[in-house]
Scaffold this active site. Structure first.
Site, mmCIF file in Angstrom:
data_model
loop_
_atom_site.group_PDB
_atom_site.id
_atom_site.type_symbol
_atom_site.label_atom_id
_atom_site.label_comp_id
_atom_site.label_asym_id
_atom_site.label_seq_id
_atom_site.Cartn_x
_atom_site.Cartn_y
_atom_site.Cartn_z
ATOM 1 N N ASN A 41 15.592 143.881 49.465
ATOM 2 C CA ASN A 41 14.053 143.673 49.250
ATOM 3 C C ASN A 41 13.524 143.357 50.329
ATOM 4 O O ASN A 41 13.910 142.444 51.093
ATOM 5 C CB ASN A 41 13.706 143.287 47.954
ATOM 6 C CG ASN A 41 14.280 141.940 47.560
ATOM 7 O OD1 ASN A 41 15.216 141.406 48.322
ATOM 8 N ND2 ASN A 41 13.411 141.224 46.804
ATOM 9 N N GLU A 54 16.310 149.080 46.203
ATOM 10 C CA GLU A 54 17.040 150.069 46.162
ATOM 11 C C GLU A 54 16.197 151.323 46.979
ATOM 12 O O GLU A 54 16.796 152.327 47.671
ATOM 13 C CB GLU A 54 16.580 150.700 44.432
ATOM 14 C CG GLU A 54 17.498 149.865 43.577
ATOM 15 C CD GLU A 54 16.626 148.536 43.101
ATOM 16 O OE1 GLU A 54 16.011 148.047 43.883
ATOM 17 O OE2 GLU A 54 16.805 148.347 41.970
ATOM 18 N N CYS A 85 14.073 148.416 38.768
ATOM 19 C CA CYS A 85 12.580 148.617 38.003
ATOM 20 C C CYS A 85 12.164 149.913 37.649
ATOM 21 O O CYS A 85 12.980 150.947 38.285
ATOM 22 C CB CYS A 85 11.624 147.797 39.105
ATOM 23 S SG CYS A 85 11.301 148.921 40.458
ATOM 24 N N CYS A 88 12.061 152.132 40.709
ATOM 25 C CA CYS A 88 13.272 152.577 41.539
ATOM 26 C C CYS A 88 14.217 153.366 40.491
ATOM 27 O O CYS A 88 14.744 154.081 41.209
ATOM 28 C CB CYS A 88 13.824 151.216 41.752
ATOM 29 S SG CYS A 88 13.116 150.355 42.999
HETATM 30 N N1 THU Z 1 13.369 143.831 43.182
HETATM 31 C C1 THU Z 1 14.273 144.576 43.829
HETATM 32 O O1 THU Z 1 14.386 144.676 44.924
HETATM 33 N N2 THU Z 1 14.654 145.458 42.770
HETATM 34 C C2 THU Z 1 14.388 145.759 41.412
HETATM 35 O O2 THU Z 1 15.338 146.745 40.909
HETATM 36 C C3 THU Z 1 13.685 144.664 41.071
HETATM 37 C C4 THU Z 1 12.915 143.910 41.740
HETATM 38 C C5 THU Z 1 12.755 142.927 43.950
HETATM 39 C C6 THU Z 1 11.236 143.001 44.364
HETATM 40 C C7 THU Z 1 10.698 141.850 44.778
HETATM 41 O O3 THU Z 1 10.847 141.369 46.147
HETATM 42 C C8 THU Z 1 11.545 140.615 44.045
HETATM 43 O O4 THU Z 1 12.543 141.465 43.516
HETATM 44 C C9 THU Z 1 10.808 140.144 42.688
HETATM 45 O O5 THU Z 1 10.407 141.104 41.819
#
Ligand code: THU
Length: 130
Positions: A41, A54, A85, A88
């Site tokens: 992320n 993702e 999420c 994603c």
């Molecule tokens: N996040 C992801 O990278 N993938 C997910 O499936 C859930 C959330 C990240 C986004 C953000 O940078 C942090 O987690 C908190 O939401």
């Protein structure tokens, strides 16, 4: 292969840029051709501009010239499973069939495995536009 994906997702998680949430996520995609693409992320001072792990991994896969997802590993530490999420799930759907396994890992272990259909039932995908 699950172990290889786990290590790949754990390694890329360390590279996450998450200074605002302090929630580092790594994702590893195994393609139908047997290659692994990873992403983490990437947050932003303008919070809504954050990019999920993702999405980063999918970008790497596309940059690598591939578009068929065979398996996904999402890695984040903490007491709760970090399932992808909603956005994603749809991003994965673009390149994966209903039966594709999405592993959810953290703190060194795979915690659970779901099919894409379990996470995104009755989904909308590219074939709807044909
Ligand atoms: N996040 C992801 O990278 N993938 C997910 O499936 C859930 C959330 C990240 C986004 C953000 O940078 C942090 O987690 C908190 O939401």
């Amino acid at each position: 292969m699950k172990d290889k994906l786990l290590i790949a997702a754990k390694n890329i998680q360390e590279k996450a840029y998450a200074p605002y949430s302090n929630f580092k996520v790594g994702a590893a995609i195994l393609t139908a051709d047997g290659n692994i693409y990873t992403g983490a992320n990437v947050e932003n001072a303008a919070y809504p501009q954050a990019q999920c792990a993702e999405a980063s991994a999918i970008g790497a896969m596309i940059a690598g010239g591939e578009s068929k997802i065979a398996e996904v590993m999402v890695y984040a530490d903490g007491e709760n499973e970090c399932t992808p999420c909603g956005g994603c799930r749809q991003r994965i759907r673009e390149f994966a069939g209903d039966k594709v396994s999405i592993h959810v890992a953290g703190d060194g272990v795979v915690r659970n495995t779901y099919s894409l259909a379990e996470l995104l039932p009755h989904s909308f995908g590219p074939e709807h536009l044909k």
